[in-house]
Write a protein that holds these residues in place. Sequence first.
Motif, short mmCIF file in Angstrom:
data_model
loop_
_atom_site.label_atom_id
_atom_site.label_comp_id
_atom_site.label_asym_id
_atom_site.label_seq_id
_atom_site.Cartn_x
_atom_site.Cartn_y
_atom_site.Cartn_z
N UNK A 11 0.82 -1.20 0.00
CA UNK A 11 0.00 0.00 0.00
C UNK A 11 0.86 1.26 0.00
N UNK A 12 1.95 1.25 0.77
CA UNK A 12 2.87 2.40 0.78
C UNK A 12 3.47 2.61 -0.61
N UNK A 13 3.76 1.52 -1.30
CA UNK A 13 4.32 1.63 -2.65
C UNK A 13 3.31 2.23 -3.62
N UNK A 14 2.04 1.89 -3.46
CA UNK A 14 0.98 2.48 -4.29
C UNK A 14 0.92 3.99 -4.06
N UNK A 15 0.98 4.40 -2.79
CA UNK A 15 0.96 5.84 -2.48
C UNK A 15 2.17 6.55 -3.07
N UNK A 16 3.34 5.94 -2.93
CA UNK A 16 4.57 6.54 -3.45
C UNK A 16 4.50 6.67 -4.97
N UNK A 17 4.00 5.63 -5.62
CA UNK A 17 3.90 5.64 -7.07
C UNK A 17 2.95 6.73 -7.54
N UNK A 18 1.82 6.91 -6.83
CA UNK A 18 0.84 7.93 -7.23
C UNK A 18 1.37 9.34 -7.00
N UNK A 19 2.29 9.51 -6.06
CA UNK A 19 2.96 10.79 -5.81
C UNK A 19 1.97 11.94 -5.65
N UNK A 20 0.93 11.71 -4.84
CA UNK A 20 -0.02 12.76 -4.56
C UNK A 20 -1.21 12.83 -5.49
N UNK A 21 -1.17 12.11 -6.60
CA UNK A 21 -2.30 12.10 -7.52
C UNK A 21 -3.48 11.36 -6.88
N UNK A 22 -4.69 11.84 -7.14
CA UNK A 22 -5.88 11.17 -6.61
C UNK A 22 -6.01 9.80 -7.25
N UNK A 23 -6.37 8.81 -6.43
CA UNK A 23 -6.50 7.44 -6.92
C UNK A 23 -7.65 7.36 -7.92
N UNK A 24 -7.45 6.63 -9.00
CA UNK A 24 -8.49 6.45 -10.00
C UNK A 24 -9.37 5.26 -9.69
N UNK A 25 -8.92 4.38 -8.81
CA UNK A 25 -9.67 3.17 -8.51
C UNK A 25 -9.47 2.79 -7.05
N UNK A 26 -10.43 2.01 -6.53
CA UNK A 26 -10.30 1.53 -5.16
C UNK A 26 -9.11 0.57 -5.05
N UNK A 27 -8.53 0.53 -3.87
CA UNK A 27 -7.41 -0.39 -3.59
C UNK A 27 -7.81 -1.27 -2.40
N UNK A 28 -7.83 -2.58 -2.63
CA UNK A 28 -8.22 -3.52 -1.57
C UNK A 28 -7.27 -4.71 -1.59
N UNK A 29 -6.87 -5.13 -0.40
CA UNK A 29 -5.90 -6.22 -0.24
C UNK A 29 -6.38 -7.14 0.87
N UNK A 30 -6.20 -8.44 0.66
CA UNK A 30 -6.53 -9.44 1.69
C UNK A 30 -5.45 -10.51 1.67
N UNK A 31 -4.96 -10.88 2.84
CA UNK A 31 -3.89 -11.87 2.93
C UNK A 31 -4.19 -12.86 4.05
N UNK A 32 -3.85 -14.11 3.81
CA UNK A 32 -3.86 -15.13 4.89
C UNK A 32 -2.50 -15.82 4.86
N UNK A 33 -1.86 -15.85 6.01
CA UNK A 33 -0.52 -16.46 6.12
C UNK A 33 -0.59 -17.63 7.09
#
Length: 399
Positions: free
Chosen positions: A374-396
């Motif tokens: 998620x931090x990488x997504x924010x860094x990549x967007x560099x302040x630009x408003x997100x164009x789509x929802x971001x959702x993540x689910x993990x089971x370890x």
Amino acid sequence: MTAATTELTAAARILVVDDVEANRDLLARRLQRQGHVVEMAENGQEALDKVRVGAWDLVLLDVMMPVLDGIGALTAIKDNTATRHIPVIMISANTEMETVVKCIELGADDYLPKPFDPVLLRARVGASLEKKRLRDREQARAKRMEKDLEVGARIQRDFLPECLPAVPGYEFAARFEPAREVGGDFYDAFRLSDGAVVMVLGDVCDKGVGAALFMALFRSLIRAVSGSQLGGEGVDTTRALESRVLHAVTVTNDYIANTHGRTNMFATLFVGALDPGSGTVAYVNGGHEPPRVLGAGGGIRALLPPTGPAVGMLPEIPFSTGHLVLAPGETLVVLTDGVTESRAPSGRLLGDDATDALLAAPGDSGDTLLQRLLDAVHTHADGEAAADDVTLLAVRRLP
């Protein structure tokens, strides 16, 4: 008299600003005869003092005045976010038209020439007040919509699980960031009475309120149908899990397509069922971004491609199932395309390769892994408003 007529003839609070007393009195009397409430100011500075502390529907502002002229007062009114919405009509002599043009460019709504014509005064004051009331109604409607969206966002968050299942030997983690106040992504994870854990992640087509309504419908159907008891004695664990997820997706697909087909709303959907004892995960991937299975030492061990199309497009679509076994130390990560299609200001997408590289790096926990992505997504967007929802689910599965 209609409501619209009543509104347009309702009394307004008008501020008359002119350094000539005779002009002020003349305008005030004529406006009062029209039913308006009038106050007066002798120069631009006095006008600003009154504007800043009162609620005004209109300002009639002379161009040439001592202390602070009309241009200075107009500039201050329009530069202030609290007062810039107040319409201003400039009062001018015919010899001051060049200055009036400049005032219009600075934000004045209209001008009134001297000497004052009563018909023209009524017409221009009425037009300015009508525009003001229209703007006020639009702003009130926008505020109501904003409030409704805030309520919708709270309700949507309530549809997401308050907490993820606590299963010995396993760790669950999730992240959810809608691109707007409400979104079409959703995730869920819940334990059934037989001990199986159902994991769901979906992405409803479109954005905004419509997608959010269908998100709630998809989520509720999956949760309701997943608890159905299927199979019987002698059915092995893997087949029982596969029957459960296939039944949940098939029933959901047919209900959406048959009942709401005219809306053309569908969702890409991953539904998995985990047997904690064996680590077996049976799943249906309905047109969704392939989940990643991460090895115990890092790296991506497997991708789980679609086993059918998006859910809800047509009734009686055939879906198939897949299954895998999560070994100790391995992690299953499900994500929406808001991750891979996150855009930089240049338009460049984050992409599958960068996403896979972030996931492949070893992590201390599923929660740490998702936060890193998620931090990488924010860094990549560099302040630009997100164009789509971001959702993540993990089971370890813990080592």
